[in-house]
Motif scaffolding. Sequence first.
Motif: not given
Lengths: 545, 1102
Positions: A81-89
């Motif tokens: 989230m901090y890196r604005w990436e999709p959350i896969l977990t």
Amino acid sequence: MIMKKYIGLSIMAMGLALTSCNDYLDTLPDDRAEVDTEKKIAQLLVSAYPGHSADYMMEMASDNVKDNGSQYTAQDYQTYMYRWEPILTTSWESPQWVWNSHYTAIATANEALAAIEKAGSPASLNGPKAEALLCRAFAMFRMSNAFCMAYDPEKASEYLGLPYPTAPGVSVEDRGTLQQLYEKIDADIEEALPLLDDAHLNSPKYHFNSKAAYAFAARFNLYYHNYDKAIKYATSAIGSNPLGVLRNYAQYLTLAGVDDINNAYVSASEPANLMMVTANSLIGRAQSSSSYRRYACHYNIWQRELSWAAMPWGSGSTNNTLCMRLLYGGANESVYMPYMVEFFAVTDKVANTGTPYIVDVMFKADETLLVRAEAYTLKKQYDKALEDMNYWVTSHCEAKKGTATRPVLTEDIINNTFDNISYTPDTLYTDQQRTPKKQLHPQGFTVEPGTQENMIQMVLHMRRLETWQQGLRFQDLKRYGIVFSHNIDGSDPIVFKAGDLRGAIQIPQDAIKAGIEPNNYEEKTTTAPSDEDQEERQVRRESAD
Amino acid sequence: MKKRLTMFLACLFLTMGVAMAQTKVTGTVISAEDNEPIIGATVLVQGQKSGTVTDTNGHFTISVPAGKKLSISYIGMETQTVSPKNGMKIVLQNTAAVEEVVVTGMQKMDKRLFTGATSKIDADKAKIDGVADISRSLEGRVAGVSVQNVSGTFGTAPKIRVRGATSIYGSSKPLWVVDGVIMEDVTEVDADALSSGDAATLISSAIAGLNSDDIESFQILKDGSATSIYGARAMAGVIVVTTKKGKVGSTRINYTGEYTMRLKPSYSQFNIMNSQDQMGIYQELENNGLISFARTYRASSSGVYGKMYHLLNTYDPTTGTYALENTLAARNAYLQEAEMRNTDWFDELFSTEIMHNHSISMSTGTDKAQYYTSFSYMNDPGWTESSKVERFTTNINANFNISKKVTVNLIGNASYRKQLAPGTTSQSTNAVTGETSRDFDINPYSYALNTSRTLDPNAFYVRNYAPFNIHNELANNYIDLDVIDMKIQGELKYKPIRQVELSVLGAYKFSTTTQATHIKENSNMAMSFRMMDDATMRDANPWLYTDPDDANSLPISVLPNGGFYNETKYKMNNWSFRATASYNDAFMNDTHIINLFGGMEINNTDRSRSNYDGIGMQYDMGYLPSYDYRYFKQSSEQNAQYYGLSNSYGREVSFFGTATYSYKGRYTVNGTVRYEGSNRLGKATSARWLPTWNVSAAWNAHEEPWFKETFKSALTHATLKASYSLTGDKPATNNAQVIIQSFNPWRPFTNVKESGLEIYDFANPDLTYEKKHEFNIGVDLGFLNNRINVQFDWYRRNNFDLIGPRTTNGTTGTLRDYANVASMRSHGEELSISTKNILTKDFQWSTDFIFSHVKTKVTELDTYTRVISMISNTGFTMPGYAYRSLFSMDFKGLNENGIPTFINTDGELTTSNINFQAYDTDYLIYEGPTDPTITGSLGNTFKWKGFTLNIFATYSFGNVLRLDPAFHASYSDLDATPKEFKNRWTMAGDEKYTNIPAIADLRMLQNDSRLSYAYNAYNKSTARVAKGDFIRMKEISLSYDFPKAWITPLHVNSLSAKLQATNLFLIYADKKLNGQDPEFFNTGGVAVPMPRQFTFTLRVGL
């Protein structure tokens, strides 16, 4: 002939037998309820509120946190989230559960609406109908803040919306556009407001009571760029002179413990609390636990951008009338204000396991007041905006503290304050560069430089303080196209641009797998999902450290 | 009057067909083997082609011209020619040792015409004396039926599987049918929960109320053809129980007395350290700082050391001394005493008292009426302390032949059971650390296994901060169980004409169970609610309560007085009604045999379960309750309910029909259809009705004219069968429509609480029955005049539409639901061989060998299971694996500190960085299925004059199981450790030689707060798996039938005595088990294994 008669008779007998059997088999197999009375319809709405919260996800994406360094540990979803990436977990705070719990609330609301329709929509069910419509609209609205872009009238027809189920049991695959999504939310709200009636509510502060409904309508219309409506509804929620319903912050300064402050903050008898929603969440723990500490609100942010930043009411810890200056706890790397504290419902005393909860004050008079102040500012009715801002100052500041006194805000004071603050650079390299003022690139509307911008900067600052830890800041960043950056230990900072598509957090992997169109994320190389997974409803209690 | 009417009708009948002088003769044809009437025997007048067939009671009526003889024949029996005599009784001798009648519970069928896979066993052959629950005696008796005694406690059902599992989430339990009536369980305990040891398992056996002496036979219906008449209830097989009936012409009174002595388990069977070795471990703990005054004195639980610290601190003001002097010598003397104590917990907690079971039955009968009545009393004084059972049963079976056309059968059973069991709470699994635990467990068996032998059995130690002594706790914390079962049923049969029989059957069953848990004020459990001797304890004791509305308040006890009285009541009312019609006829001199059967059935079951927690019961004060309101305040805040009531309602209606045609008894085809409806899916009508069907055929080769000439006596019997069927079962979920339930949402304070409704399960309109296609081929062969009988079946099953998890887009309310998306395949072989090796007048030796093999494989399943469930001891599954498979953590040896290491989700080598809650389970190691794949038995019976020697061994192969979880991150002075601890890691370098982890010292524990994960992972790792294979000497018995000549002067009809040894020993088991019973799951609670026992049985017949 006779044979035929017999056959005919036996067919009739069989038919009769089967019909009566069907009646016999209509008996319900257990004590499941059927929503067939007005009271039961009202009771079903108790569960039409989402049991999980996107607050933490959005907070991690906002400028309220920084990377404290790789010597601290973080949960995987925090990192994503901090890196604005999709959350896969999957975890309680991740898209998976947010999506699931919000659609559960919507399905429940739809079930209630279907029951109301089946009952012939009598006037006596107006109250429950309004609540059900609001629950549906609200769950969609909260999801739109997380999974969609901010509303921009020019682009809303291009941006993706979200599936908007309006009937129970009907799967909706099409996301539609953001424009359609906002129109549907708007339609539900507008349908609900005239029907409002609090008579069916047993515990009104945990439901859409009338005031909460108007507060929601105000916030929605502010985001929807309908400033007149926002002002009108905010006034319906808190009255034109809201001093009596604003939170008296000074009361918390007399309380000693974190739990005591939190208990008072989330009390149903606090007039400023318009509506509260509970959630299964580790947010309370995340703020104080060392296993979340890598990405958190460092003291530097608190000091330079939040309560201690130089403002008309003072600055720092001593010469500052703002009560919030003292309402914090935690470590240097993770400062928090004690109003999202964990409640722990023990299920097994020996193993000390149970379920952690937070009480999220979803609508508070203080925030609704700021909605109105912002709408007035955008309509350039500065006097009225100032009046509201001063209500806020009155309830949030002490009369005098050290060298500081509680100000009466004027255009000049605000202009003077913000003209003297430099913009935080788009890309931050040191904490010294942090300021409470950031470049605005409003999405689909304009803010004039000078007074209007300074006033907006003031309101946004107040909103940031008021909604800190609740994730609303991220939506403000999206709405105003504020450019900000996240430092990354060991590499270059990453920048969130104005109108950044990553503002629409990726929807859960499972939903994508099942055919829902994903958000337009830039492809990122991602590692296989590995996970500190908190989905289990029972977790071990940890002592705050 | 009736007689006259009959006479009149008979006369009418006679005058119609016959002109010449004839005598009308009635008679009964009976099988010599079991004295049962033979149905469908052909009665012919010699030299004529006309004749008749016997009815279901073996009766026939025929007109015989004077001087002619009658020939009575039946397939598989020797034909007899007799002179006609009214009221005659013809006893036919077997030529084939194959049963003639198949009892499906709905109808009795001629074995020739039965095309399904079935096995029949006579109860007196299967019965294990001294084991009151008859279901256990099926172990190893029938090919294709596996019986696992997961607990030996009376009332607990064994895990029975007919041809393996049929569902992934369902229970796969076979259907019990007693005298034609389906036995519903009082409460649903699924197959995995049977091994949980929870109190509900005590009432999991539907037939624990049946007196085993009343049972005549079992008929196991295995394939879809045999079970299809039961449709959607019978996917997992049917066990049909027939009870005894009165017989015409004989009046018998029988007494059976069983006296059973059970051996106490002994330490020599187990792998547990003696107190000397145990003390050595404690010394290491003391050296490591894990046992110290500071830690142990106020520990929640402690043993000899804790006791010592307390004694050192106990001052006696009158004598001016401490209970134990704080000198090295005094302390050493104290510890030395403990070291030499070697307490035998088995001896303390187990008893060899005699269990006795008395059963009296009386049977009598005339042509008009037959009666069977029995009473039994069982008294089990308890193998373990605090476990007692008394059971009373009665059974009446009356049959009236009201006329030749109308018969009425009335059956009534009642049983009452009073049982005492140690108190227990429900088992819970900590999903975070992976530990399975049970609060306040006092199960004597697991206590004996898990408690240090250094403890003084009569002293009090500390547990849950309160004084604890096992004898005291068992006396003060126990469960009283009262079980009442009652069944009445009546059946009316009417035969308007010879070929047609109409029948109605009605049955009512009532069952109630009261489970009262007494937790007296002096029990450890009650006392722990008020232990707050000092501030440290007060803050640590989790049973104390801190009022959130009272800022800065101290913890208080919510149970200042008394204990608990918790009551759970289960109630079931069930009625069923069935109407059937059958048509049996043979044309053209038995060339064409037709059998039609059809009917409808209604089944109505209401169950309720209520529970109530009585708080503050003062047992010593005339049971006067004394409660603190804050107990309820705390309950309310934690969303706990102190009482509850839940009901369920089962409604089923079905229509069925079956048709059989046989050509000369050689070629038989059969088809069955059943159309069944249930309310299981609520008001949704989409999947309410399920049609099931079966087609099958049989070829009785031995009926071919050429057969006898070809094979002579070498092959005397050969039947080939094939069937294909569809059966189903109601799905494990029932959310065809949305399920809405009441709930109390969590709220932070009592003033904002409210009750509401919530959607418990979202609608799945596509939900339907789980289904099974089965293809079965079977062959029955009899060699050498049936001295050798071989039965072999092969089957293949395709289970589809099974319930499994599914991912959706979430917009209907949930991203994951359970739907009919899984499937599973299985196949297996079953073989039974029975031989009569020696058959002389004085000496007979016969052998029975039974073998069955079943293999299941899940073919489709959207696996969405946490690691913790996958590695559980009951196992779980993934596509490509058996229905329940054991998976393990991948153990990679010990590290340099003696801590076990594993591969985790990320493929990294780690000690404690393990996430038991993750869904990524690919890295787990597959060990094997948890259900045996091969089961069977070998039995030998030797008879010499009056003596019978029976040696019966059962075997089971192919499964794996987990060893007892003996390893923990930290141990206390209470723990009993297994002997392998002697080989544990003690110093750097040991990791090269041993896989037994070190005892973690204080520093290691402080460095890694998750160290317990590593030890729990070790318990669930590849290092702690053994094969479940075993061969068990199940039974050795010697019985003696006293010769008639001796007993007749005593006016005794029969007299026999029998000595039987049961569960004597394991002939083979995996050495890694070290005494752990491979069948038994040691989960504490109320579970104990099957004991080794000796039973003396006396049978007297008057």
